[in-house]
Scaffold this motif. Structure first.
Motif, PDB file in Angstrom:
ATOM      1  N   ALA A  88     -11.359  54.488  44.271  1.00 55.93           N
ATOM      2  CA  ALA A  88     -12.759  54.244  44.630  1.00 55.93           C
ATOM      3  C   ALA A  88     -13.095  54.987  45.918  1.00 55.93           C
ATOM      4  N   GLU A  89     -14.368  54.985  46.270  1.00 53.32           N
ATOM      5  CA  GLU A  89     -14.828  55.695  47.460  1.00 53.32           C
ATOM      6  C   GLU A  89     -14.250  55.114  48.741  1.00 53.32           C
ATOM      7  N   ASN A  90     -13.782  53.860  48.695  1.00 51.94           N
ATOM      8  CA  ASN A  90     -13.184  53.246  49.879  1.00 51.94           C
ATOM      9  C   ASN A  90     -11.754  53.724  50.113  1.00 51.94           C
ATOM     10  N   GLY A  91     -11.273  54.659  49.301  1.00 46.00           N
ATOM     11  CA  GLY A  91      -9.941  55.216  49.490  1.00 46.00           C
ATOM     12  C   GLY A  91      -8.828  54.384  48.890  1.00 46.00           C
ATOM     13  N   LYS A  92      -9.154  53.340  48.141  1.00 45.44           N
ATOM     14  CA  LYS A  92      -8.137  52.469  47.565  1.00 45.44           C
ATOM     15  C   LYS A  92      -7.936  52.766  46.086  1.00 45.44           C
ATOM     16  N   LEU A  93      -6.709  52.548  45.660  1.00 48.01           N
ATOM     17  CA  LEU A  93      -6.337  52.682  44.259  1.00 48.01           C
ATOM     18  C   LEU A  93      -6.313  51.299  43.635  1.00 48.01           C
ATOM     19  N   TYR A  94      -6.962  51.137  42.476  1.00 51.94           N
ATOM     20  CA  TYR A  94      -7.015  49.850  41.797  1.00 51.94           C
ATOM     21  C   TYR A  94      -6.162  49.901  40.536  1.00 51.94           C
ATOM     22  N   TYR A  95      -5.426  48.813  40.288  1.00 51.13           N
ATOM     23  CA  TYR A  95      -4.555  48.733  39.124  1.00 51.13           C
ATOM     24  C   TYR A  95      -4.443  47.270  38.691  1.00 51.13           C
ATOM     25  N   THR A  96      -3.927  47.045  37.481  1.00 48.22           N
ATOM     26  CA  THR A  96      -3.790  45.686  36.974  1.00 48.22           C
ATOM     27  C   THR A  96      -2.319  45.310  36.873  1.00 48.22           C
ATOM     28  N   GLN A  97      -2.066  44.007  36.958  1.00 45.57           N
ATOM     29  CA  GLN A  97      -0.719  43.461  36.775  1.00 45.57           C
ATOM     30  C   GLN A  97      -0.798  42.239  35.870  1.00 45.57           C
ATOM     31  N   MET A  98       0.063  42.246  34.890  1.00 41.61           N
ATOM     32  CA  MET A  98       0.097  41.154  33.923  1.00 41.61           C
ATOM     33  C   MET A  98       0.966  40.018  34.455  1.00 41.61           C
ATOM     34  N   VAL A  99       0.458  38.811  34.343  1.00 43.60           N
ATOM     35  CA  VAL A  99       1.225  37.613  34.703  1.00 43.60           C
ATOM     36  C   VAL A  99       1.628  36.931  33.401  1.00 43.60           C
ATOM     37  N   GLY A 100       2.920  36.870  33.160  1.00 44.29           N
ATOM     38  CA  GLY A 100       3.394  36.397  31.868  1.00 44.29           C
ATOM     39  C   GLY A 100       3.460  37.559  30.892  1.00 44.29           C
ATOM     40  N   GLY A 101       3.607  37.284  29.645  1.00 41.67           N
ATOM     41  CA  GLY A 101       3.688  38.344  28.641  1.00 41.67           C
ATOM     42  C   GLY A 101       3.379  37.807  27.266  1.00 41.67           C
ATOM     43  N   CYS A 102       3.586  38.655  26.284  1.00 39.38           N
ATOM     44  CA  CYS A 102       3.389  38.227  24.903  1.00 39.38           C
ATOM     45  C   CYS A 102       4.656  37.535  24.398  1.00 39.38           C
ATOM     46  N   SER A 103       4.490  36.380  23.837  1.00 32.82           N
ATOM     47  CA  SER A 103       5.624  35.658  23.247  1.00 32.82           C
ATOM     48  C   SER A 103       5.276  35.324  21.798  1.00 32.82           C
ATOM     49  N   PHE A 104       6.316  35.260  20.965  1.00 29.52           N
ATOM     50  CA  PHE A 104       6.089  35.061  19.541  1.00 29.52           C
ATOM     51  C   PHE A 104       6.744  33.788  19.008  1.00 29.52           C
ATOM     52  N   GLU A 105       7.598  33.178  19.777  1.00 26.44           N
ATOM     53  CA  GLU A 105       8.259  31.939  19.374  1.00 26.44           C
ATOM     54  C   GLU A 105       8.078  30.896  20.472  1.00 26.44           C
ATOM     55  N   PRO A 106       7.770  29.683  20.144  1.00 27.04           N
ATOM     56  CA  PRO A 106       7.566  29.162  18.794  1.00 27.04           C
ATOM     57  C   PRO A 106       6.209  29.507  18.190  1.00 27.04           C
ATOM     58  N   GLU A 107       5.305  30.036  19.027  1.00 30.09           N
ATOM     59  CA  GLU A 107       4.005  30.451  18.508  1.00 30.09           C
ATOM     60  C   GLU A 107       3.557  31.698  19.235  1.00 30.09           C
ATOM     61  N   LEU A 108       2.611  32.387  18.647  1.00 31.02           N
ATOM     62  CA  LEU A 108       2.091  33.609  19.250  1.00 31.02           C
ATOM     63  C   LEU A 108       1.235  33.245  20.455  1.00 31.02           C
ATOM     64  N   LYS A 109       1.620  33.793  21.590  1.00 32.58           N
ATOM     65  CA  LYS A 109       0.913  33.458  22.831  1.00 32.58           C
ATOM     66  C   LYS A 109       0.819  34.696  23.703  1.00 32.58           C
ATOM     67  N   GLY A 110      -0.310  34.852  24.356  1.00 31.79           N
ATOM     68  CA  GLY A 110      -0.550  35.997  25.214  1.00 31.79           C
ATOM     69  C   GLY A 110      -0.232  35.719  26.674  1.00 31.79           C
ATOM     70  N   PRO A 111      -0.469  36.709  27.542  1.00 33.58           N
ATOM     71  CA  PRO A 111      -0.205  36.540  28.987  1.00 33.58           C
ATOM     72  C   PRO A 111      -1.058  35.427  29.576  1.00 33.58           C
ATOM     73  N   ASP A 112      -0.592  34.926  30.714  1.00 34.84           N
ATOM     74  CA  ASP A 112      -1.355  33.882  31.409  1.00 34.84           C
ATOM     75  C   ASP A 112      -2.662  34.448  31.959  1.00 34.84           C
TER      76      ASP A 112
END
Length: 337
Positions: free
Chosen positions: A166-190
């Motif tokens: 951005a114009e403020n000179g900072k780099l922006y990025y994302t970080q995932m908390v948790g992850g994809c799990s499939f057992e015992p059920e399909l669940k996404g990141p927190d």
């Protein structure tokens, strides 16, 4: 008898008269001698004391102000090809691969590099590396790696992404908390968190969360791009094992979002609804005096709305490119090792 008496009286009178005169003469003081008074008092002359010689002060040599070396701003353009990142300099008509001798990274030759993001002054380049599963921040002026930010998402899932500078000179990025799990059920990141990296202090800071725009348990959001003013973010509505769905626009100040808006904010430039940053599509990011340019299309043709300025060798003014093939332009430039 009378005559004798008269003479006696005369003699006595004369005697008294002479005594009286004597006393007057004896007791009458003489006037003092005249004294001449000067109209102004006579001053005692003041003796002039010798003036001491001033102690010489050693002169401090004047040093020129310290100026940090800066490279002149040039129109650099970064793009990915065959899991490598290249810089195109139209002023010199040259192409350099990141990791070559001119821009050494210290990463292995077998490392895949992708998703380049140029800072708006052409000073820094951020990209992703599969070696260590991290974001790399590279100083193009000093020609050295200055930061390596570990990714939290698993390498086999599209999670952490670089949003851009951005114009403020900072780099922006994302970080995932948790992850994809499939057992015992399909669940996404927190949740998906957005951070900023300050290239001056070297610090990282949490900014906000990407909203979850779908109620499914396995749904989550994938960041695509932040605008130059850091006011808006474009992101995907995604889901584990399913893929990506619709895009949405997030307003960072309020947290409000809109699915597939009819138009994008002007701060992104005119994206014409084509921007997606999906890996199957290729994009070129450029820096030109604080402006951000985006190139899209499978043939790497310039989007006329991107307002790309090309400075030919020896020219004093840049020319706007409204059409033409980026591939053809790059093919004319020799690869510099």
């Amino acid at each position: 008898m009378k005559k004798r008496y008269f003479l006696l009286m005369v003699l006595m009178a004369l005697s008294l008269s002479s005594c009286f005169r004597f006393r007057l003469v004896k007791t009458t003081p003489y006037p003092p001698p005249p004294v001449q008074i000067d109209p102004e008092p006579t001053m005692v002359p003041t003796l002039a004391l010798p003036t001491p010689e001033p102690t010489p002060i050693p002169e401090t040599p004047t040093l020129p102000p310290t100026v940090e070396p800066e490279e002149p701003l040039v129109n650099l353009y970064a793009y990915g090809k065959d899991a490598q990142i290249y810089l195109f300099n139209p002023a010199e008509m040259s192409v350099v691969r990141i990791g070559d001798s001119k821009y050494p990274t210290g990463l292995g030759a077998d490392c895949s590099l992708y998703t380049p993001r140029l800072s708006m002054d052409g000073h820094y380049l951020a990209f992703e590396s599969n070696c260590g599963n991290a974001f790399i921040v590279y100083d193009l002026w000093e020609k050295s790696k200055i930061a390596e930010i570990p990714k939290h998402s698993s390498p086999d899932i599209l999670g952490d992404t670089l949003l851009g500078w951005a114009e403020n000179g900072k780099l922006y990025y994302t970080q995932m908390v948790g992850g994809c799990s499939f057992e015992p059920e399909l669940k996404g990141p927190d949740r998906m968190e957005v951070y900023s990296y300050d290239s001056v202090s070297g610090g990282n800071r949490y900014e906000f969360d990407l909203p979850k725009v779908n109620s499914a348990t396995h749904a989550y959001s994938i960041g695509i791009l932040i605008d130059p003013k850091a006011e808006y973010v474009i992101a995907w509505n995604a889901a584990c094992s399913v893929g990506m769905g619709t895009r949405f626009l997030l307003t960072t100040a309020t947290g409000a979002y809109e699915l597939e808006p009819a138009s994008w904010p002007a701060s992104f430039g005119d994206l014409s609804g084509h921007y997606s940053a999906f890996p199957a599509e290729q994009y070129v990011f450029g820096a030109d005096g604080g402006k951000l340019y985006v190139l899209n299309g499978p043939g790497l043709e310039w989007d006329p709305n991107a307002r790309l300025m090309y400075l030919a060798p020896g020219a004093s003014e840049a020319q706007q490119i409204d059409m033409g093939s980026f591939s053809e332009l790059v093919s004319q430039a020799p690869l510099v090792n």
